[in-house]
Each structure stands twice: as C-alpha cells, then as structure tokens.
Write an enzyme that holds these catalytic residues in place. Sequence first.
Site, PDB file in Angstrom:
ATOM      1  N   ALA A   1     -13.901  -2.701   0.146  1.00 36.72           N
ATOM      2  CA  ALA A   1     -14.331  -1.910  -0.804  1.00 36.72           C
ATOM      3  C   ALA A   1     -14.092  -0.379  -1.045  1.00 36.72           C
ATOM      4  CB  ALA A   1     -15.929  -1.675  -0.878  1.00 36.72           C
ATOM      5  N   HIS A   2     -13.644   0.259  -0.143  1.00 36.68           N
ATOM      6  CA  HIS A   2     -13.321   1.525  -0.349  1.00 36.68           C
ATOM      7  C   HIS A   2     -11.816   1.979  -1.119  1.00 36.68           C
ATOM      8  CE1 HIS A   2     -10.189   2.614   2.706  1.00 36.68           C
ATOM      9  NE2 HIS A   2     -10.326   1.515   3.398  1.00 36.68           N
TER      10      HIS A   2
ATOM     11  N   ASN B   1       0.890  -1.150  -0.151  1.00 39.97           N
ATOM     12  CA  ASN B   1       0.024  -0.155   0.039  1.00 39.97           C
ATOM     13  C   ASN B   1       0.781   1.376   0.079  1.00 39.97           C
ATOM     14  OD1 ASN B   1       0.646  -0.959   2.755  1.00 39.97           O
ATOM     15  ND2 ASN B   1      -0.356   0.795   3.314  1.00 39.97           N
TER      16      ASN B   1
ATOM     17  N   THR C   1     -26.079  -8.107  11.643  1.00 40.67           N
ATOM     18  CA  THR C   1     -27.130  -7.969  10.448  1.00 40.67           C
ATOM     19  C   THR C   1     -26.220  -7.502   9.115  1.00 40.67           C
ATOM     20  OG1 THR C   1     -28.812  -7.565  11.927  1.00 40.67           O
ATOM     21  CG2 THR C   1     -29.155  -6.692   9.594  1.00 40.67           C
TER      22      THR C   1
ATOM     23  N   CYS D   1      -2.802   4.326   7.746  1.00 40.59           N
ATOM     24  CA  CYS D   1      -3.238   3.528   9.056  1.00 40.59           C
ATOM     25  C   CYS D   1      -1.798   3.546   9.873  1.00 40.59           C
ATOM     26  CB  CYS D   1      -3.724   2.178   8.670  1.00 40.59           C
ATOM     27  SG  CYS D   1      -5.220   2.270   7.792  1.00 40.59           S
TER      28      CYS D   1
END
Length: 372
Positions: free
Chosen positions: A202-203, A153, A241, A323
Amino acid sequence: MKPIYLDYAATTPVDPRVAAKMCEYLTQDGDFGNPASLHEYGKSARDAVQLAREQVAHLVHAEPSEIIWTSGATESINLALKGAAHLYQRKGKHMVTMKTEHKAVLDTCQHLEKSGHVVTYLAPEANGLLALDAFRAALRDDTVLVSIMQVNNETGVIQDIAAIAEITAARGILLHVDAAQSTGKVAIDVTKTPIDLMSFCAHKTYGPKGVGALYLRKKPRVRVEPLIHGGGHEQGMRSGTLATHQIVGMGAAFQLAQQNEDKRIRGLREHFLKGLSAIKNLRVNGDVVHAVPHILNLRFEGMLSDAILSQLPNIAASTASACQGKGTEGSHVLRAMGCTDSEAKSSVRFSFGRFTTRDEIEEATRSICGLF
C-alpha cells in the site's frame, strides 16, 4: 521548512482521503471490531475488509477471492516464493529471476538455495531490460517458478511482463511478479496476462505502511504453503487478525490509483531533465522509453552521490533503494546493468509523485545546477 520530497519510490505520503477513511475504523465511535467476530462489530469490519479486497482486485482485474492480505510486499514476496517453491518442489527445484530484483526477492532466493533449490540469476541488458532469448535459454525442464519485477524500484524500467508470461505459461511454469512499484503507474490485467502470483503493497501507492497483498490465480488454481499458522485466516494461507484500518486504507488507495496521473508526472520529469540539461557530465541510468516517468536515476560522472546529496539539504532523494542496506558497494541494480562501482556510486534516484509541484521541480533544478 521541510526539504523538497523527491523520494516517492521509497514511500509515498498517505493521501488525506485515505487517512480520513482509515480513521473511521480505529476508535470506539467507528467500526473497530475484529473482522473474524460473529457479532455486529465484526460484521461491519468484515464488510469493510471485503470492500477493500474488491477495490484491490478491481485495479488488476482479479477476483476478490484471489487477494490474500499480508503485512506488505516483502511478506507477499516471501509467501509467494517460499510458499510456491515448497509446495511444488516435486515438479522441480529450479527457479529463475533477475539480478536487478528487489532484495526481498534476491534474499528469499538465496534462502531457498540453502534448502536445495537452484536459482538462475539473469543479468539485464545495459538498459535494464531482460533479453527474452536469454530468458528462454535459462528455462529448464525442472524450472518451477520465475520471479520478475514489473517496474524496477531504482530505475523505473518496465519489463515486458506480457511476453514473459506468454513464455512461462507455454511451459507450465509459475510466474511471480513483484508489482510493488506498478500500481497507479502501469496498467495490469490478469485476465489478459497469465500471471500466477503477484505482490503488492500500500505505501508505494499513497496508502499506509504495514499492509500489502498477494494475488493468487484461481483458474488454473495456484496455491502456496503458508508461512504463518494460527487461525486459518485468509483461506488458510495467512493467519492473523486482520488490520481493518490498514486494509481499508489500501483499498481506498488502490481505488484512487485508477486515476491516471502519468501525463502530469511525465511533464514534471521532462521539466526536471530540461532544467539539468546544462550539466555536461550528467547521464540517465536505464531505458528512458520503457520506463515509468515517476522514477529517474541520474549519474553525475566524476562525483560521489553522497557528496552531492550532502550539499543539497533542501532535497530529499536517494542514492539507491531504501532497502539496499548501509553497505558501501553501491546499487546492486546499477552494477548488474554494467555500471562500474564508481558509476554506481555517482548515481542518484529522484522520484516524483502525486504531490510534487512544478515549483518544487524548478527549485530543485536550481539547487542542483548551483553545484556545477
């Protein structure tokens, strides 16, 4: 006017086509139901979740049933490493990874060490690549799990996952791959490469934040001990959920990721480097050949990266991973590659994406060259 965004490795904007699809699953007029409900609202949401599962699976040539939804790559990594390490600890407690991995892997490994697991952290070559001979030598009879990032990254360096997988498969060792930066950049085919566990989000691929997935091989079957309990969702491995709108967004984003943008992005990177060629103290960190064109880590020798970026308010770029934290030690990835502290602190990561334009590249290079 907003700055030129050259930080796609940190996050990507949601593609408008993805956002439009997500909106269909939020309001009363849409399919907002709980996918676990048995009535018509639940069925509609469940069908959407299944389609998204198929879209994510298709990108890596997996089976839909091998995709487990999570809240992102960090959770997927935690579930893979902790879940596999605990479930298979009777076979051994030794793990192998690299010093250049994302903090989600490194911090999880350090956590596992507190509970009796032993981790070998391999340093890369100066170009960021893993030396396969050193990797083979690090494996032991009690090695149960290996975790290697496919696309770094911070540098964009691509590890030879096929060669690594061949070695681990021959030894009966589980292989986890952090593929957060891979989707849409590098082709992945789990039918040809024996990867056991793989983490996605996803991002990084023009989808929403807050959703990811873990690939779990079914043949031969790989399982993990769940981190979250309560309801038995996702084959009992990740209760909670399901966020239908986010999952739909991830599916739509991964479907769009099948459109290869490599040639255009490579052209932008070369144009960027050409525009900066007059800067004498400029160096590229990492291997330029074995790397995705989307991520470019540049070292401005003799200057502090923070000082450079502070003088470039019209450019949004990073000094390290988002991060990394707020420490002053510089990039752990660059230091693991042999950079000195001063070299690491003089490096800037520029990353390009779907919405980067040639005009933006030209304006950015003019601004950077204006500092020298």
